[in-house]
Design an enzyme around this catalytic site. Structure first.
Site, PDB file in Angstrom:
ATOM      1  CG  ASP A  30      -2.210   0.732   1.035  1.00 40.53           C
ATOM      2  OD1 ASP A  30      -2.301   1.509   0.067  1.00 40.53           O
ATOM      3  OD2 ASP A  30      -3.123   0.552   1.849  1.00 40.53           O
ATOM      4  CG  ASP A  58      -9.450   2.224  -0.458  1.00 45.37           C
ATOM      5  OD1 ASP A  58      -8.981   1.097  -0.642  1.00 45.37           O
ATOM      6  OD2 ASP A  58      -8.849   3.109   0.188  1.00 45.37           O
TER       7      ASP A  58
END
Ligand code: GLA
Length: 733
Positions: free
Chosen positions: A478, A548
């Site tokens: 990430d 997301d």
């Protein structure tokens, strides 16, 4: 195939041909390089007339001391700054004497099979048919050499281009701007098509007509970014999935970039892509070289569908990590939306068991497992297990999870650091920072200065230890913030503007080393969702968490846009809980599953919270996906609907051999009392026959393309339906 042709008039032509396209490069008798033609495939012949026939405007400057030789009107392969073309240049250098004028002439070329690696950079790998043309250009006054490296992927109908600069002079010079591609197209009828976005709204397709002046998209955020993908195309107005000429560029790079379309006063369009020139420069010492990352170039005449299929095939065969090429991506459950930071070792083991019980093959422990991290305010950088929270070490946890018959994966955010971390306390100078200014936080984090090799070595050491110590099958890599207050404590003052690019080179070195040493670990890229979904990352990571946003309706345009270039197996798509955590919507499980089945499937929920009926539905959906996974992950994608009004989306995956076809239709809002609508299919063999798995009917490919499938009466919002067709022998009549 690369053919050369020398004409009596002293022009030399290079024909770079794929199966169905040709790019022509012309070296004129004075060493100027033109690209007079890029389009559908043509045979090699004397094309001198193309440049000769361009009418010259008297008010423009002459070049080379020749009356009426106007570079500004000619389709140059790599236009210089400061000479006689006053359009946006492909590159600009500042020399030690203060001069910014460069006049490049071709002094040689090489043609070879394959392709050389680009030092420190990702690239599309050569295959058996790959050939490269390397053109050497020289500025005789200043000793600057520029190499244009053009590679032909014949079977894939694709080209790549990168640029290398070498300093053969006695003094350093500065690169102020360097595009990797600059194409002059002889028309202004184009629409500029690109991907717009933001966090949770990535990859939305946008298009607008080019006009005199410049249209551009780019990033100055330190990552290719949520705002724009480093992809742009010039398309015929009216281009849709099946019609229209398309010129597409995709930058194999994950940092700051600029893509632009400039229409000049003579209605030519200059299409460029490369490193963003703002806040960038690079000092090149004598004897040193600089390589600008490559761009993939795709031309086609059959719309966006054909373009995407070409990108997908090229990325599948030649870009994605070899270790996972062609291998099924596991169905995973990611712990983020199921438990955020609130878990114990026990609850994780239970969640992993739940995941396995509905058919998931990989359990991913997301954020919150390290240091003393219970929220975003601490511990990033300290990649040691949070023993108190986990109830022991990682080893015991993984053992327990393996005991549930499921593989184990882990979340990391290696490029960032929390101010509250041992790493930051030990190395405050390792963070991106400007002298005398506060370091601003974003998501409570600072960015590690990956332009500093010591930082990269630290990351390689730490992550290697982690991967050698535990049986970790997968890493979610990430990157949750962008760069602010740029500055490096390591770089000298005159190299500060190199930082953003050196950061990327540092990141690529870390990823290269880890993927070389641990090829068995599946990497999934993520940057707050889709903040870095570019082909640069796809050289190292086998899939990317493209957003997301897990709401199935929001995902429709996101996945549609991402699929312009990304093959399905490279897009992480998860079925999430209801109400959805981003939008609050509660959509039927069938719809959530149908949409998530368009990529590498995962779950973002705790299956224990499902009703028995939902649980059965989910288990069936996963089993069905596994049975069809090769068709989705290795098949051909045909987007059937979605560009029109945005209410209906439909797509079709056809297996490599065409024997299995999965059709998905989704309608966002129901419309009462509509006409009987049908969904016409594409990608079927006209003369083959297909049986519908659910209803048993058999119809020809021709009929399904012409007549289509009945959508029936749709009585709900967020409606989804799938058809599975199998090719069968012709029915007996
Ligand atoms: C980012 C990612 C999410 C999740 C969180 C964890 O926002 O995009 O998927 O991993 O970080 O903090």
């Amino acid at each position: 195939m690369i053919q050369t042709l020398q004409t009596a008039s002293g022009n030399q032509f290079f024909f770079l041909s794929t199966r169905s396209t040709t790019l022509v490069v012309q070296r004129d008798p004075h060493g100027f390089l033109f690209a007079p033609y890029w389009g559908s495939r043509i045979p090699a012949s004397d094309l001198s007339y193309l440049v000769a026939e361009i009418p010259r405007a008297s008010y423009l400057a002459d070049a080379d001391g020749r009356k009426d030789f106007k570079l500004e009107q000619l389709p140059q392969l790599y236009p210089a700054y400061g000479y006689t073309d006053l359009r946006m240049p492909a590159f600009a250098f500042t020399y030690a004497d203060g001069s910014r004028v460069t006049d490049l002439r071709c002094v040689g070329h090489r043609i070879y099979r394959g392709k050389h690696p680009l030092p420190g950079l990702p690239m599309v790998r050569p295959d058996a048919e790959t050939e490269t043309l390397e053109l050497q250009l020289r500025d005789t006054v200043q000793g600057a050499d520029v190499f244009i490296v053009l590679t032909v992927f014949a079977a894939h109908d694709a080209l790549t281009q990168s640029v290398r600069v070498e300093n053969h002079g006695n003094a350093p010079f500065r690169i102020d701007r360097i595009c990797s591609v600059s194409m002059d197209l002889p028309d202004n009828r184009w629409e500029f098509l690109y991907l717009d976005g933001a966090w949770a709204r990535e990859s939305h397709i946008c298009r607008q007509p080019v006009r005199q002046g410049c249209l551009s998209v780019g990033s100055l955020r330190g990552a290719s970014s949520h705002a724009h993908n480093p992809f742009a195309a010039l398309v015929d107005p009216g281009t849709d999935e099946t019609h229209g000429e398309v010129y597409a560029l995709h930058f194999v790079y994950s940092g700051n970039f600029l893509a632009s379309a400039q229409v000049d006063m003579h209605q030519n369009t200059r299409f460029q892509m490369g490193l963003h020139p703002f806040d960038f420069d690079w000092t090149l010492e004598p004897g040193a070289s600089f390589t600008a990352p490559e761009v993939v170039l795709i031309h086609g005449e059959q719309g966006l569908g054909q373009m995407s299929q070409r990108f997908h095939a090229l990325y599948r065969d030649c870009l994605l990590p070899r270790a996972f090429a062609g291998k099924p991506r596991p169905v995973l459950l990611n712990s983020w939306e199921a438990s955020y930071f609130r878990f114990t070792g026990e609850s994780l083991t239970r969640l992993a068991g739940q995941a396995a019980s509905v058919g998931a093959e990989l359990f991913v422990l997301d954020d919150g497992w390290f240091g003393h991290r219970d929220d975003t305010t601490s511990s990033v950088g300290d990649w040691v297990p949070y023993r108190e929270k986990l109830g022991g070490g990682l080893e015991a946890l993984i053992q327990g999870i393996h005991g549930q018959n499921i593989a184990f994966g882990l979340w990391l955010e290696p490029e960032m650091v929390s101010p509250d971390s041992d790493l930051y306390r030990a190395h405050p100078d390792w963070v991106i920072q400007a002298p005398g200014r506060r370091i601003e936080k974003s998501r409570d984090e600072y960015v590690l200065d990956l332009s500093n090799p010591a930082v990269c070595d630290h990351l390689i050491g730490t992550i290697s230890r982690l991967l050698s110590s535990y049986p970790i099958a997968y890493i979610k890599w990430d990157m949750n913030r962008n760069f602010t207050n740029l500055g490096s404590t390591w770089l000298p003052a005159y190299r500060q503007k190199e930082q953003a690019h050196r950061y990327m080179l540092g990141l690529y070195r870390v990823l290269d080393r880890l993927t070389t040493d641990f090829p068995q670990v599946l990497l999934e890229g993520c940057a707050g969702g889709g903040g870095r979904t570019d082909p640069g990352m796809l050289y190292y990571v086998s899939q990317i968490w493209i957003s997301d946003d897990t709401d199935a309706l929001e995902r429709l345009p996101i996945q549609y846009g991402a699929s312009l270039t990304l093959p399905a197996e490279a897009m992480g798509c998860h079925i999430s809980a209801v109400p959805n955590h981003q939008t609050g919507r509660s959509l039927p499980l069938q719809t959530r599953a149908a949409v998530a089945m368009a990529g590498s499937l995962g779950l973002e929920m705790d299956p224990a919270a499902l009703t028995p009926e939902e649980r059965t539905q989910l288990t069936h959906a996963i089993a069905r996906y596994k049975a069809l996974r090769t068709t989705v992950q290795q098949g051909r994608l045909y987007r059937l609907k979605g560009l029109e009004d945005g209410n209906e989306y439909a797509w079709l995956f056809s297996s490599e051999d065409g024997a299995q076809v999965l059709v998905t239709y989704v309608q966002k809002r129901m419309c009462p009392n509509t006409i009987t609508r049908r969904l016409r299919l594409r990608g079927l063999e006209p003369d083959a026959f297909y049986r519908d798995e659910a209803e048993g009917w058999v119809r020809s490919g021709r009929e399904l393309a012409a007549v289509g499938l009945a959508l029936g009466r749709i009585r709900t919002d967020a409606f989804a339906r799938q058809w599975l067709l199998r090719r069968v022998e012709a029915p007996q009549t």
